[in-house]
Each structure stands twice: as structure tokens, then as C-alpha cells.
Design an enzyme around this catalytic site. Structure first.
Site, PDB file in Angstrom:
ATOM      1  N   HIS A 210       3.270  12.854 -24.004  1.00  0.00           N
ATOM      2  CA  HIS A 210       3.992  14.188 -23.159  1.00  0.00           C
ATOM      3  C   HIS A 210       5.423  13.829 -22.723  1.00  0.00           C
ATOM      4  O   HIS A 210       6.157  14.410 -21.765  1.00  0.00           O
ATOM      5  CB  HIS A 210       3.406  13.701 -21.324  1.00  0.00           C
ATOM      6  CG  HIS A 210       3.458  12.218 -21.010  1.00  0.00           C
ATOM      7  ND1 HIS A 210       2.714  11.400 -21.180  1.00  0.00           N
ATOM      8  CD2 HIS A 210       4.210  12.182 -19.949  1.00  0.00           C
ATOM      9  CE1 HIS A 210       3.419  10.252 -20.343  1.00  0.00           C
ATOM     10  NE2 HIS A 210       3.621  11.035 -19.583  1.00  0.00           N
TER      11      HIS A 210
HETATM   12  C1  UD1 Z   1       5.068  12.462 -14.859  1.00  0.00           C
HETATM   13  C2  UD1 Z   1       6.467  11.146 -14.620  1.00  0.00           C
HETATM   14  C3  UD1 Z   1       5.969   9.660 -15.707  1.00  0.00           C
HETATM   15  C4  UD1 Z   1       4.707  10.459 -15.976  1.00  0.00           C
HETATM   16  C5  UD1 Z   1       3.781  11.082 -15.830  1.00  0.00           C
HETATM   17  C6  UD1 Z   1       2.090  11.556 -16.033  1.00  0.00           C
HETATM   18  C7  UD1 Z   1       7.993  11.625 -13.515  1.00  0.00           C
HETATM   19  C8  UD1 Z   1      10.211  12.172 -13.794  1.00  0.00           C
HETATM   20  N1  UD1 Z   1       7.655  11.530 -14.428  1.00  0.00           N
HETATM   21  O1  UD1 Z   1       5.716  13.628 -15.089  1.00  0.00           O
HETATM   22  O2  UD1 Z   1       6.593   9.317 -15.682  1.00  0.00           O
HETATM   23  O3  UD1 Z   1       4.003   9.141 -17.158  1.00  0.00           O
HETATM   24  O4  UD1 Z   1       4.447  11.922 -14.986  1.00  0.00           O
HETATM   25  O5  UD1 Z   1       1.866  13.169 -16.328  1.00  0.00           O
HETATM   26  O6  UD1 Z   1       8.065  11.469 -12.550  1.00  0.00           O
HETATM   27  N2  UD1 Z   1       2.409  20.326 -14.803  1.00  0.00           N
HETATM   28  C9  UD1 Z   1       0.998  21.079 -14.452  1.00  0.00           C
HETATM   29  N3  UD1 Z   1       0.212  20.481 -13.338  1.00  0.00           N
HETATM   30  C10 UD1 Z   1       0.448  19.159 -12.533  1.00  0.00           C
HETATM   31  C11 UD1 Z   1       1.634  18.808 -13.328  1.00  0.00           C
HETATM   32  C12 UD1 Z   1       2.295  19.142 -14.056  1.00  0.00           C
HETATM   33  O7  UD1 Z   1       1.157  22.217 -15.403  1.00  0.00           O
HETATM   34  O8  UD1 Z   1      -0.755  19.051 -12.211  1.00  0.00           O
HETATM   35  C13 UD1 Z   1       3.405  21.113 -16.263  1.00  0.00           C
HETATM   36  C14 UD1 Z   1       4.595  21.359 -15.248  1.00  0.00           C
HETATM   37  O9  UD1 Z   1       4.642  22.545 -16.322  1.00  0.00           O
HETATM   38  C15 UD1 Z   1       5.776  20.400 -15.092  1.00  0.00           C
HETATM   39  C16 UD1 Z   1       5.279  19.397 -16.166  1.00  0.00           C
HETATM   40  O10 UD1 Z   1       4.232  19.631 -16.352  1.00  0.00           O
HETATM   41  O11 UD1 Z   1       6.866  21.048 -15.411  1.00  0.00           O
HETATM   42  C17 UD1 Z   1       5.545  18.475 -16.166  1.00  0.00           C
HETATM   43  O12 UD1 Z   1       5.572  17.648 -14.498  1.00  0.00           O
HETATM   44  P1  UD1 Z   1       6.307  17.154 -14.105  1.00  0.00           P
HETATM   45  O13 UD1 Z   1       5.937  16.468 -13.064  1.00  0.00           O
HETATM   46  O14 UD1 Z   1       7.991  16.953 -13.580  1.00  0.00           O
HETATM   47  O15 UD1 Z   1       6.033  15.680 -15.188  1.00  0.00           O
HETATM   48  P2  UD1 Z   1       5.336  14.310 -16.030  1.00  0.00           P
HETATM   49  O16 UD1 Z   1       5.400  15.350 -17.690  1.00  0.00           O
HETATM   50  O17 UD1 Z   1       4.149  15.177 -15.501  1.00  0.00           O
END
Ligand code: UD1
Length: 367
Positions: A210
Site C-alpha cells: 500500500h
Molecule cells: C496510513 C499511514 C501509513 C500506514 C497505513 C496503514 C500516513 C502518512 N500513512 O496510510 O503509515 O502504513 O495508514 O493502513 O499516515 N481510505 C479508505 N478508507 C479508510 C482509509 C483510507 O478508503 O478507512 C483510502 C482513501 O482513499 C485515502 C487512502 O485510502 O485517501 C489513503 O489513506 P491515508 O490514511 O491517507 O493513508 P494510508 O495509505 O492508509
């Protein structure tokens, strides 16, 4: 202290929950301690958040800030704005932040400005790669925090090098392993209760990808998926997909050709642990999974050029495959040939880090 100690935990994203659970449980056993659990809402899908609270026996958050997804700046800023209000209203004696996600840094910065003592659980972890958003979060959270609770000896060395005085640092061990050990029997029940029939009929690799460096670059994602697709002919792949990766695959219309490359929804903690334990190897770009596989003695192949857990490569089961898919393929083939790494456990990864953290927090009357 009159009125006891008010501890406020801030969690936001999936990898925070398994770190907070043992600390919360250990503090619950301390006289005169009250606890408040704040969820920033960085992760909000049931499969990314709710199921973990249930499985880890974490209480419902007292407050959910509902920040959701946004750019790094917007997400971090939104947590800061909303959490500042909470910190002012709740007046905690200590705030605990976990790991390296945007919510971690945001809350630590708010505390530093309000002069609320903040303790960082999983301090000192470094990949030395400043293109990773988590590395920036780690560096700055450690600078902003008053008490730095480290999972490894290397963590202490990194902090000393960055000029953090030793009285602010405590080597407490890896708190993720407290959760793993506690829930291992339940995970094995899940395996025997159906997972084994579904997935355990032959050897398999468990996959998680991811990180932006792997999934936001279309060429790299296409190459990685092609390599895994090809490898699945010899070793079935089970890939629980993070929502951000799911979106990228959909955007690029990537679908596996092999019927042995299984793309599935994200799993809860117990099912994922059961699948890790029984995997021939794990292919990942996660930080926490590199540590968990070392604990479980399962070979891990990390699809990254660097690691924030070098001890898992030096003495554990982890192999860094870099960004070269040939190296990844080669590492999987070595596992298939019976040459996967086994490794040994780093010190203080024995299930009692939560208690040491609780002690460190309550012993210190003034941070
Ligand atoms: C975040 C953490 C990363 C961790 C990961 C675990 C940061 C910078 N990164 O990354 O260190 O390894 O979590 O999962 O904080 N989304 C959903 N549903 C959710 C959450 C996210 O659909 O419940 C999608 C959204 O489109 C979002 C994307 O995933 O834009 C990324 O989510 P985000 O929380 O920004 O970062 P992660 O890639 O999850």
C-alpha cells in the site's frame, strides 16, 4: 497527584490500534489513572478501523474527530485543529501517540505547543528515507515529544544521534508483540474454524502492498502485480487489499490472470495473524508486518529499498528485495527451495512492553 493521572491516547489509522491496546490495558490496572481514547478518524472504513477495536478489546473511542482522507497537509492540519480543542477541553496530564501516521505527528505538535506532556510509543524507528511520509512523521514526532519509548536498541541509538537527551528515552520493547502474543490463541482458533479449509490446502504467500512508492507509480504497480501473478502459478498468492491500492488497481484496470492470485478485502487482526502464521512467506511493504513475521519466524520479503526495522533483516526473517522485481522473484524462489530465513527475536519483544510503558508513564511525576 490530586485527582489522579489523566492519560489521553490518540489513535487514527490501522497500525495504531494494535500498539495502543496493550498500553490501554496496562494503564487500566494502575490505581489513580483515568483514560480517554481519541480516534482522529484518519481511517474510517469498518474493515480498517471498527473490526480492530472489537478484536483487540479496545473500548469504543470517547471521541472521534472524523477527519477522514485528504492530502497530507490537509489531513495533518485538520487533526491539529480538531485535536487542539480536545486537548484544551480535556486537560490531560499525558498524551500518548503511536507509530508514524499523520495523526501521530499532528497530535504531538499540538501537545508540544500547549505544553501538554506527550509520550511517543515506537520512538526512534528510522528508515533514513525522507521521501517516505512516515519518516518525516517519525523524526518530527520524536523532536516534539517529551518521553520517547523505543522498541529496539537501534531506536535509542538513532535518538541519541539526533541529540535527544537520554533521560527522555526509555527502551521498552516492541508493544505490537504484546498484542500478537495475547491474541495468538484466538487467531489459531480462526484458522481451525474455517480459514485452514479455505486457504490452507496448499502452501501460499500472503501479500500486502500500500505504500505510495509501490502503488502510486503505475509502472511499478503494473510490474509488481505482473511478477506476483506469474509467481502465483508456483505459489498461490493471497492479497488482502488496502483501499488505496484497490483504487489504483481499478484506475489501471489491473486484474490477475492466474486463478491462484486471490485479491480479497482487507482482513481483521485475527484472520490476518492466522494467515501470516501459516504462510510459506509474506510479501509486503508494511513496517509492522516485517516485525510480526520476524516474531512468527515466517520468511518476509519486503518490496522496498529500505526498512525502518533493520533488526528484522540483521537477525530476523526479513529480506529486502529493493525495487527490483527480479530480486523479489528470486527471494520467493529461495523460499520455495526451502531456503527462507528463520532468524531470532530482538530483545524485549516478549509481550510485556505495555506494562513497561505504563510504568514509565506513571513513575514520572513531572516529564
Ligand atoms: C496510513 C499511514 C501509513 C500506514 C497505513 C496503514 C500516513 C502518512 N500513512 O496510510 O503509515 O502504513 O495508514 O493502513 O499516515 N481510505 C479508505 N478508507 C479508510 C482509509 C483510507 O478508503 O478507512 C483510502 C482513501 O482513499 C485515502 C487512502 O485510502 O485517501 C489513503 O489513506 P491515508 O490514511 O491517507 O493513508 P494510508 O495509505 O492508509
Amino acid at each position: 497527584m490530586a485527582g489522579g493521572l489523566r492519560m489521553l491516547h490518540v489513535v487514527g489509522a490501522r497500525p495504531n490500534f494494535m500498539k495502543a491496546a496493550p498500553v490501554h490495558a496496562a494503564l487500566a490496572g494502575k490505581a489513580g489513572v483515568s483514560q480517554i481514547l481519541v480516534h482522529t478518524g484518519q481511517h474510517y472504513d469498518a474493515a480498517m478501523s471498527e473490526i480492530f477495536f472489537r478484536e483487540l478489546d479496545l473500548p469504543e473511542p470517547d471521541l472521534n474527530l472524523g477527519v477522514g482522507s485528504a492530502s497530507h497537509a490537509a489531513q495533518t492540519a485538520e487533526v491539529m485543529i480538531r485535536f487542539e480543542q480536545v486537548a484544551l477541553e480535556q486537560m490531560p496530564d499525558r498524551v500518548l501517540v503511536y507509530g508514524d501516521v499523520n495523526s501521530t505527528l499532528a497530535a504531538a505538535l499540538v501537545c508540544a505547543k500547549l505544553h501538554v506532556p506527550v509520550a511517543h510509543v515506537e520512538a526512534g524507528v528510522r528508515s533514513f528515507d525522507r521521501t517516505m511520509p512516515e519518516e518525516i512523521n517519525r523524526l518530527l514526532t520524536d523532536q516534539a515529544s517529551d518521553l520517547l519509548l523505543t522498541p529496539t536498541v537501534e531506536g535509542n541509538e538513532n535518538l541519541a544521534r539526533e541529540g535527544i537527551p537520554s533521560h527522555r528515552i526509555r527502551f521498552v520493547g516492541n508493544v505490537m508483540m504484546d498484542t500478537l502474543l495475547r491474541l495468538f490463541p484466538k487467531a489459531l482458533e480462526r484458522w481451525d474454524g474455517g480459514l485452514s479449509d479455505k486457504w490452507g490446502r496448499e502452501d501460499y504467500a500472503l501479500v500486502t502492498l500500500h505504500r505510495p512508492s509501490n502503488v502510486d507509480d503505475p509502472d511499478r504497480l503494473v510490474r509488481l502485480m505482473g511478477t506476483l501473478d506469474e509467481l502465483s502459478r508456483d505459489l498461490p498468492m493471497i492479497f488482502p487489499i488496502h483501499p488505496r491500492t484497490r483504487k489504483r488497481l481499478q484506475d489501471l484496470s489491473i486484474e490477475p490472470r492466474s486463478g491462484r492470485f486471490h485479491l480479497i478485502d482487507p482482513l481483521g487482526y485475527l484472520d490476518f495473524l492466522a494467515l501470516q502464521r501459516h504462510a510459506a512467506c509474506v510479501i509486503t511493504d508494511s513496517g509492522g508486518i516485517q516485525a510480526e513475521t520476524t516474531f512468527l519466524g515466517v520468511p518476509c520479503i519486503t518490496a522496498r529499498a529500505n526498512t525502518e526495522w533493520p533488526v528484522t533483516v540483521a537477525t530476523g526473517t526479513n529480506t529486502l528485495a529493493g525495487e527490483d522485481t527480479h530480486a523479489l522473484e528470486q527471494a520467493v524462489r529461495e523460499v520455495l527451495d526451502g531456503h527462507g530465513k528463520r532468524g531470532t527475536l530482538p530483545p524485549l519483544w516478549e509481550g510485556h512492553a505495555g506494562e513497561r510503558i505504563a510504568d514509565a508513564l506513571t513513575w514520572l511525576t513531572a516529564l
